[in-house]
Design an enzyme around this catalytic site. Structure first.
Site, PDB file in Angstrom:
ATOM      1  N   GLN B 208     -48.626 -28.115  16.077  1.00 28.88           N
ATOM      2  CA  GLN B 208     -49.296 -26.834  15.791  1.00 28.88           C
ATOM      3  C   GLN B 208     -48.821 -25.729  16.721  1.00 28.88           C
ATOM      4  O   GLN B 208     -49.328 -24.611  16.660  1.00 28.88           O
ATOM      5  CB  GLN B 208     -50.816 -26.993  15.927  1.00 28.88           C
ATOM      6  N   LYS B 231     -44.404 -27.776   9.211  1.00 32.97           N
ATOM      7  CA  LYS B 231     -45.361 -26.841   9.807  1.00 32.97           C
ATOM      8  C   LYS B 231     -44.642 -25.637  10.396  1.00 32.97           C
ATOM      9  O   LYS B 231     -45.268 -24.688  10.857  1.00 32.97           O
ATOM     10  CB  LYS B 231     -46.170 -27.542  10.893  1.00 32.97           C
ATOM     11  N   CYS B 369     -58.541 -34.448  10.022  1.00 29.61           N
ATOM     12  CA  CYS B 369     -57.952 -35.604  10.717  1.00 29.61           C
ATOM     13  C   CYS B 369     -58.280 -35.590  12.203  1.00 29.61           C
ATOM     14  O   CYS B 369     -57.483 -36.054  13.029  1.00 29.61           O
ATOM     15  CB  CYS B 369     -56.441 -35.686  10.512  1.00 29.61           C
TER      16      CYS B 369
END
Lengths: 150, 411
Positions: B208, B231, B369
């Site tokens: 991230q 991502k 998650c």
């Protein structure tokens, strides 16, 4: 917004706010826990069965409005039914919430369950509407494992 | 016009992403699920097409022309990744299937190579399941113990507790750079220094982080780093594991097969040198090449511009969301990026998600998650809006408008 109103009917929103038979039943003869691993929804269904007949049923847990209303309506529908009748009703209900949009469904056949007819427009939400029913079956079959929607 | 808009032409950038030009349920798509997966710019889509149309062939083995071009492009992508991370050597860049695959690789190799019964692995309470379960499996297998750094009510790690967890049995610290469910950016400098003072290596889960911030591994000095292509505006199915050469040399291979060997006989096998020792089988050639193009693209826009635009977006979103009565943020870290998680009083995130979807707004609802995070904050699920540089303030306004529709429906 029309499909949304089909899904979130007033009856469903009412059951979500004030669910029926929402308590832990200490004298249950059957109970099971159900999880929807996708969203973390969790429900526990309690049944008191006497001579193949459901004489009391309740639930507890947390989930979305659809799942909570589905549990609540289920308990009102199944009280007094035989196990065979309960299983038949689940089959009918499953057809209601998963039928193709092109298929004509006669809502009069479904009684109080008819409010869930809008679910079939939202395939992602079918699991929310069926978790407590799967859990009820699991409890009746006295399986030890936790029911899931998978 | 404000100055940031002049420097950062978001409308022009949006034209690079064909998927953003569509309507969903008759409304313009507002894509705020970037922490789940980011969208792919045309240059990447074209690179994938070019590979399959013009030079699809296996790498590292053919003497023919196409294999030569494919190998150059594949290894060229490795160099792009090295530069992107500022790693010192190409031998330290291993292509994987993604972040989860990278962590599983390390858990398996570290487990077999270094871990003895009683050893300890340290993770934090805000990890994604992918940085929990592989370590649980390995610890169970090796008789080791998984220790967890707790977090405070704002969603930040409790540093004193971390210090107390480190001891002579600690074999690895594995920590997330930026939390996917809370948006917390961890103080990695201090976390890594403290571990290194006790000679403990550190793995950073950068999944991230890379879409939002530049990463300089030589400055950060972590021992391992993982991220996923999808991502950071690249294709799905590919990721990167960075490892310091001295560690990777010490570790046994993960999977066996073609490409990872120098010589095979039934008496035994000599493994290939780094990084190939950890890349068994035909790799995901097209998507690795696509990842390289995505990294070029994102660096062309520039992380300074990206960070300042995204920060403006996040501050604006926080301000607008705060105006909604009954909304509570999950995670209030001082240093944050990417995602904002919240709950609305008496309305389940799934119902929010369905209604937002009908307004064209894509968000994630659920536990992301990170079930242990949900347990920390005593909520079953949250709604998460996560941003990328192609998002706009007008999209945040549409999110807010849609949230008011949710509240209206449930009132």
């Amino acid at each position: 917004m029309d499909e949304l109103r089909d899904l979130y009917q007033e009856v469903i929103l009412d059951h979500n706010k004030n669910p029926k038979n929402y308590f832990q039943m200490d004298e249950a003869t059957h109970s099971a826990e159900g999880h929807n691993p996708l969203c973390g929804d969790q429900v526990e269904v309690f049944l008191k069965v006497d001579n193949e007949r459901i004489i009391d049923i309740s639930f507890q847990g947390h989930g979305c409005a659809i799942s909570k209303a589905a549990s609540s309506v289920m308990t009102t529908m199944l009280k007094g039914k035989t196990i065979t009748e309960a299983k038949k009703l689940f089959e009918k209900y499953q057809h209601l919430i998963t039928a193709e949009m092109s298929e004509a469904v006669d809502l009069h056949e479904y009684g109080h369950l008819a409010v869930f007819a809008g679910v079939r427009e939202f395939p992602m939400r079918v699991k929310c509407a069926s978790l407590s029913w799967h859990t009820m079956l699991q409890a009746l079959e006295e399986k030890k494992e936790i029911a899931t929607t998978e | 016009m404000n100055t940031t808009l002049q420097q950062f032409n978001v409308e022009k950038i949006r034209t690079d992403f064909p998927i953003l030009q569509q309507e969903v349920h008759g409304k313009p798509l507002v894509y705020l699920d970037n922490a789940a997966t980011s969208q792919t710019p045309t240059v990447v889509i074209e690179a994938l097409q070019k590979y399959y149309r013009e030079y699809n062939s296996n790498v590292h083995r053919g003497v023919h022309r196409l294999s030569h071009i494919a190998t150059d492009a594949y290894e060229g992508a490795r160099e792009k990744v090295r530069r992107f991370l500022n790693a010192s050597s190409l031998q330290e860049i291993i292509f994987t299937k993604g972040t989860t695959d990278g962590i599983n690789l390390l858990a398996s190799s570290i487990g077999r190579g270094l871990i003895k019964p009683g050893d300890e692995i340290v993770i934090s309470a805000m990890e994604h399941h992918s940085n929990i379960v592989p370590w649980q499996l390995m610890c169970e297998d090796r008789g080791a113990r998984l220790r967890v750094i707790p977090i405070n009510d704002d969603g930040e790690i409790i540093f004193e507790a971390y210090e107390d967890l480190l001891n002579e049995r600690t074999k690895l610290v594995s920590i997330v750079h930026t939390s996917n469910s809370l948006g917390t950016v961890n103080p990695l400098r201090q976390i890594i220094d403290l571990a290194h003072n006790k000679n403990v290596p550190v793995l950073v889960d950068g999944a991230q982080a890379v879409p939002h911030t530049a990463v300089d591994l030589r400055a950060l000095d972590c021992d391992f780093f993982v991220f996923s292509s999808h991502k950071v505006f690249g294709p799905t199915g590919v990721g990167v594991l960075y490892g310091k050469k001295e560690w990777l040399e010490k570790l046994p291979p993960y999977q066996g097969g073609g490409d990872m060997i120098l010589n095979v006989t039934f008496a035994g096998t000599k493994f290939n040198e780094l990084p190939y020792k950890f890349e068994a089988g035909t790799p995901n050639i097209a998507d690795v090449i696509g990842l390289g193009v995505a990294l070029d693209y994102v660096q062309q826009i520039g992380y300074d511009a990206i960070s300042s635009w995204e920060n403006e977006l996040i501050q604006y979103a926080l301000k607008r969301l705060q105006e909604i009565e009954g909304l509570r943020f999950i995670g209030n870290a001082k240093h944050r990026a990417g995602a904002i998680s919240f709950v609305l009083e008496n309305i389940h995130p799934h119902d929010i998600g369905t209604i937002l979807d009908r307004e064209g707004v894509a968000v994630r609802t659920g536990h992301h998650c990170t079930q242990p995070v949900m347990q920390c904050f005593k909520v079953p699920a949250t709604t998460r809006a996560s941003f990328a540089f192609y998002n706009t303030k007008e999209e945040i306004d549409l999110l807010i408008k849609a949230l008011y529709k949710v509240i209206e429906m449930f009132s």
